[in-house]
Every structure is written in structure tokens, then in C-alpha cells.
Design a protein around this motif. Structure first.
Motif, short mmCIF file in Angstrom:
data_model
loop_
_atom_site.label_atom_id
_atom_site.label_comp_id
_atom_site.label_asym_id
_atom_site.label_seq_id
_atom_site.Cartn_x
_atom_site.Cartn_y
_atom_site.Cartn_z
N UNK A 225 0.84 -1.21 0.00
CA UNK A 225 0.00 0.00 0.00
C UNK A 225 0.88 1.26 0.00
N UNK A 226 1.92 1.24 0.84
CA UNK A 226 2.79 2.43 0.91
C UNK A 226 3.48 2.69 -0.44
N UNK A 227 3.89 1.61 -1.12
CA UNK A 227 4.57 1.80 -2.41
C UNK A 227 3.59 2.27 -3.48
N UNK A 228 2.38 1.74 -3.47
CA UNK A 228 1.40 2.16 -4.48
C UNK A 228 0.99 3.61 -4.21
N UNK A 229 0.90 3.96 -2.92
CA UNK A 229 0.59 5.35 -2.58
C UNK A 229 1.66 6.28 -3.18
N UNK A 230 2.93 5.90 -3.07
CA UNK A 230 4.02 6.72 -3.64
C UNK A 230 3.80 6.91 -5.14
N UNK A 231 3.49 5.79 -5.80
CA UNK A 231 3.31 5.86 -7.26
C UNK A 231 2.14 6.80 -7.57
N UNK A 232 1.05 6.62 -6.82
CA UNK A 232 -0.15 7.43 -7.09
C UNK A 232 0.15 8.92 -6.88
N UNK A 233 0.97 9.22 -5.89
CA UNK A 233 1.30 10.63 -5.63
C UNK A 233 2.20 11.21 -6.71
N UNK A 234 3.18 10.42 -7.15
CA UNK A 234 4.18 10.95 -8.07
C UNK A 234 3.75 10.85 -9.53
N UNK A 235 3.11 9.74 -9.88
CA UNK A 235 2.79 9.54 -11.30
C UNK A 235 1.29 9.45 -11.59
N UNK A 236 0.49 9.36 -10.56
CA UNK A 236 -0.94 9.19 -10.79
C UNK A 236 -1.74 10.38 -10.28
N UNK A 237 -3.00 10.09 -9.94
CA UNK A 237 -3.90 11.17 -9.51
C UNK A 237 -3.88 11.33 -7.99
N UNK A 238 -3.10 10.51 -7.31
CA UNK A 238 -3.10 10.54 -5.85
C UNK A 238 -4.02 9.50 -5.26
N UNK A 239 -4.93 8.99 -6.11
CA UNK A 239 -5.88 7.97 -5.62
C UNK A 239 -5.31 6.57 -5.89
N UNK A 240 -5.43 5.70 -4.88
CA UNK A 240 -4.95 4.33 -5.07
C UNK A 240 -6.10 3.50 -5.63
N UNK A 242 -7.34 0.66 -9.05
CA UNK A 242 -6.78 -0.56 -9.66
C UNK A 242 -5.62 -0.24 -10.59
N UNK A 243 -5.78 0.81 -11.44
CA UNK A 243 -4.72 1.04 -12.42
C UNK A 243 -3.45 1.52 -11.72
N UNK A 244 -3.58 2.31 -10.66
CA UNK A 244 -2.38 2.74 -9.92
C UNK A 244 -1.70 1.52 -9.30
N UNK A 245 -2.50 0.61 -8.72
CA UNK A 245 -1.92 -0.57 -8.08
C UNK A 245 -1.20 -1.43 -9.11
N UNK A 246 -1.85 -1.62 -10.27
CA UNK A 246 -1.21 -2.46 -11.30
C UNK A 246 0.08 -1.83 -11.80
N UNK A 247 0.01 -0.54 -12.08
CA UNK A 247 1.20 0.12 -12.65
C UNK A 247 2.34 0.13 -11.62
N UNK A 248 2.02 0.45 -10.37
CA UNK A 248 3.07 0.54 -9.35
C UNK A 248 3.69 -0.83 -9.10
N UNK A 249 2.86 -1.86 -9.03
CA UNK A 249 3.40 -3.17 -8.69
C UNK A 249 4.10 -3.81 -9.89
N UNK A 250 3.83 -3.26 -11.07
CA UNK A 250 4.63 -3.70 -12.22
C UNK A 250 6.04 -3.11 -12.08
N UNK A 251 6.10 -1.85 -11.65
CA UNK A 251 7.42 -1.22 -11.44
C UNK A 251 8.21 -2.04 -10.42
N UNK A 252 7.54 -2.49 -9.36
CA UNK A 252 8.23 -3.23 -8.30
C UNK A 252 8.31 -4.73 -8.59
N UNK A 253 7.84 -5.12 -9.74
CA UNK A 253 7.94 -6.51 -10.21
C UNK A 253 7.25 -7.51 -9.28
N UNK A 254 6.11 -7.08 -8.74
CA UNK A 254 5.30 -8.01 -7.94
C UNK A 254 4.10 -8.39 -8.81
#
Ligand SMILES: Nc1ncnc2c1ncn2[C@@H]1O[C@H](COP(=O)(O)OP(=O)(O)OP(=O)(O)O)[C@@H](O)[C@H]1O
Length: 366
Positions: A225-240, A242-254
Motif C-alpha cells: 500500500x505504501x509503495x502504491x501510494x508513492x506511485x499514485x502521488x508521483x505519477x498518478x492522480x493521488x488515488x490508489x 486498480x490502475x495505480x496498483x497495477x502500474x506501481x506493482x509492475x514497477x516493483x515486479x510483484x
């Protein structure tokens, strides 16, 4: 930060971040219905008797809430909590010092209690039962044991390996709570609670996406959750979502089942390089460029639990799901998983394929 996002352990820094997310009472503690009910009976009965609770042991894999429950025991009993751990108690004197400084009714939490030194363990049996320790003064023939009365306290032990506790110690706990992995729905509840504490906007789909990748473990759910929140803040709309979770966890290879790069490398080597095995642990480890111990203790437990890897006396094998997960078709002569004789739980036996140059790509003979 941990090197692996899906590791079950936590370093000091992460534990500090976790403390903000800990439930403070049993009603806030998500899941583990059976343990919660049993524990609340033990605590309510003690409160009604106005006496310290029986000693309590929590057993289960890392990150499922043992420390959190120990803190809840203290807060429900309205008692202070004193913390130490098995590895910190290497001499009986270390334990005597901790025990003799307790006040009446205090809760002593011993994490990793299975790692305590044997003489300290023996001292602990007596302390738990008779609220007394025998302090040995002097050496050799002139040594004398001076009994020291202790105040009535409650011991809360936590262990990831209940089987390693000697029976006399295990038997002195009035109640043992066995913690199990959480369902995806329970992890969604953990995530909702954490998101509201962190002030993160989390949608239902976002929570489901993260929960499904969290290996049944609240610690991993909160970390993702903390890592997806980072992604949402920096690259997304700030909201966590599904698409933010997928994109962030692809970056982290999970991936969508919670496997990370090491897990997939192990499965990939097993299927592509060794035709599904059996292959010995050390050969597998060399191919993925890791220590055998890392593969065995870090990657394998989850892969075995997920039915993605089998441990046999002849080595590691791919199971039917393994091929599918990697998007591969099993070779025609690949046996069904059930046809293999699965090995013992700790199955660290090396298969014959561990000989240098072994390809290990044959199926079983039986
Ligand atoms: N049932 C739960 N509900 C909500 N949050 C939970 C629950 N269980 C664990 N957590 C959260 O997960 C994190 C890890 O929990 P905790 O430290 O209690 O695990 P542990 O079993 O003691 O791990 P270890 O064996 O590594 O010490 C904490 O932030 C905690 O708040």
C-alpha cells in the motif's frame, strides 16, 4: 526499505512505520476469528477474577500479527508491556534481570521465544509456574541457589516455529493462538483501515488488487500500500485505484499472485532450464544466482504453499500450475503433480541432478 517488497520479515525502520498501523484492541484486529474469540475469553475471565491472565503463546509465520496481539493483551489487561526476545536472552542471568524488574500484573513479551538459550528456558519454566527464580551465587562446590520471589506477571511468547519449543515450555502456556494466513477479503479490510490511518484514498478495486498480491500477510499488504501510494502521488492522480496498483506493482515486479523477481526466476529456471525437474536446490540456486539458503528460506515457502513448486527427495519439481503461471505449456511427458512422491516438509535433500552438468529434465520413473 527491504530489498524484497514481498519478504515477510521487517527491519527496524519498517517496524517503526508499522507501529502507526497497529490495531489497539481486539475489535480492531482483522480476521483470525478463532484466535480472537479464544483470546477474548481468556482475557475477560482474568479481568473478572481481577488477576493477571494466563501465559499466552502466539504461533505463526512472520507478519501475521503476533506482536500486535501481544500489545493488545497488555492494553486489554490495562497493564504495561515489557518487550524482549529469545536472541537477546543468551544467559540465564539475562532472563533473571528482566524477570526481577517486572511489576505485579505486567505483561512480558518475548518475541522469537524458540531462540532463547537452554539454561534461560529452564529458568523460565519455573518462573512461569511458581513465580520464582533461583539465582545461583558462587561457583563449583560452593555454589548456592538463592530463591527470588517474582511478582505475578503474564508472559506472552511469540514464535514462528512452535515445534522447536520444548514440551515443558509449551505446556506452561495456558493458551496458544495459532495464526493463519489471511484471506484476500480480510486483507482488503486491513488495507482499508491502514489507508484511512495514512490518509490515502483507496478504492475497492485498488484494495482488491493489492490484497490479492500480498501473500496472505498484513505486513506485506501494508508495505505494498505504501509503495502504491508513492506511485499514485508521483505519477498518478493521488488515488490508489486498480490502475495505480497495477502500474506501481509492475514497477516493483510483484505479479498478480504476489510473486517477485526471485520467485519467478526460480520457477523459470525449473521449467525452462530443467524441464520441470527434479533438480537439486544448490543447482537451482546457482542458476538463479542466489545462495541456496536464500532460495530455500525466502522464495520456496510461498511457492510451495501456492502449489507452484514441489519438494521431493529427488529435488525440486514444477507442478501443473507452475507452467500455467509462466505462460508455458508443460512438455508432453510432464507428470501430473500428484504422480510425484512429495518429500518431507523441510525437503532440503539434494537430488541426483545436483551432480555437475546434470540437466535434471527427466520425469519420475514410478
Ligand atoms: N489482524 C490484523 N489487522 C490489522 N493489521 C494487522 C493485523 N495483523 C497484522 N497487522 C499489521 O501488520 C504489521 C505486522 O504485524 P506484527 O508485527 O504484529 O506481525 P508479527 O507476526 O509479530 O511479525 P514478526 O513475526 O515478524 O514479529 C503491523 O503493522 C500490524 O499492524
Amino acid at each position: 526499505m527491504n530489498e524484497r517488497l514481498v519478504t515477510t520479515g521487517a527491519d527496524e525502520r519498517e517496524r517503526a512505520a508499522e507501529s502507526a498501523l497497529r490495531p489497539h484492541g481486539l475489535e480492531e484486529f482483522v480476521g483470525q476469528k478463532v484466535v480472537r474469540e479464544q483470546l477474548s475469553l481468556v482475557l475477560d475471565a482474568a479481568k473478572a477474577r481481577q488477576a493477571p491472565s494466563d501465559h499466552v503463546l502466539f504461533s505463526g509465520p512472520p507478519g501475521l500479527g503476533k506482536t500486535t496481539l501481544a500489545m493488545i493483551v497488555a492494553s486489554e489487561m490495562g497493564a504495561p508491556l515489557r518487550q524482549s526476545s529469545g536472541p537477546a536472552i543468551q544467559h540465564a542471568g539475562d532472563l533473571a534481570a528482566v524477570l526481577s524488574s517486572l511489576d505485579e500484573g505486567e505483561v512480558l513479551f518475548l518475541d522469537e521465544i524458540h531462540r532463547m538459550a537452554r539454561p534461560a528456558e529452564e529458568m523460565l519454566y519455573i518462573a512461569m509456574e511458581d513465580f520464582r527464580v533461583d539465582v545461583v551465587v558462587g561457583k563449583g562446590a560452593g555454589a548456592t541457589a538463592i530463591p527470588l520471589e517474582l511478582p505475578k506477571f503474564t508472559l506472552v511468547g511469540a514464535t514462528t516455529r512452535a515445534g522447536l519449543l520444548p514440551a515443558p515450555l509449551r505446556d506452561r502456556f495456558g493458551f496458544t493462538g495459532y495464526l493463519d494466513f489471511y484471506t484476500p477479503e480480510e486483507l482488503v479490510q486491513v488495507l482499508r483501515r491502514s489507508a484511512s490511518l495514512l490518509g490515502v484514498q483507496l478504492t475497492a478495486e485498488g484494495a482488491a488488487e493489492i490484497g490479492g498480491r500480498s501473500r496472505g500477510t498484513p505486513r506485506i499488504a501494508n508495505r505494498l500500500l505504501r509503495r502504491v501510494r508513492d506511485w499514485a502521488q508521483v505519477r498518478g492522480s493521488g488515488i490508489v485505484d486498480r490502475s495505480a496498483a497495477r502500474a506501481a506493482l509492475e514497477v516493483y515486479e510483484v505479479d498478480e499472485r504476489g510473486l517477485d523477481r526471485l520467485d519467478r526466476a526460480v520457477l523459470d529456471a525449473l521449467c525452462r532450464r530443467f524441464g520441470g525437474g527434479p533438480v537439486g536446490l544448490s543447482t537451482l540456486a546457482v542458476v538463479v544466482g542466489e545462495e541456496a539458503e536464500t532460495v530455500e528460506t525466502v522464495a520456496e515457502p510461498f511457492l510451495v504453499r501456492e502449489g507452484l513448486l514441489g519438494r521431493t527427495p529427488r529435488g525440486r519439481i514444477a507442478l501443473p500450475d507452475t507452467w500455467g503461471h509462466l505462460g508455458l505449456t508443460p512438455p508432453r511427458d510432464a507428470p501430473a503433480g500428484a504422480a510425484w512422491q512429495l518429500g518431507p516438509e523441510d525437503g532440503s535433500d539434494e537430488g541426483p541432478q545436483d551432480a555437475p552438468g546434470g540437466s535434471g529434465a527427466q520425469g519420475p520413473t514410478g
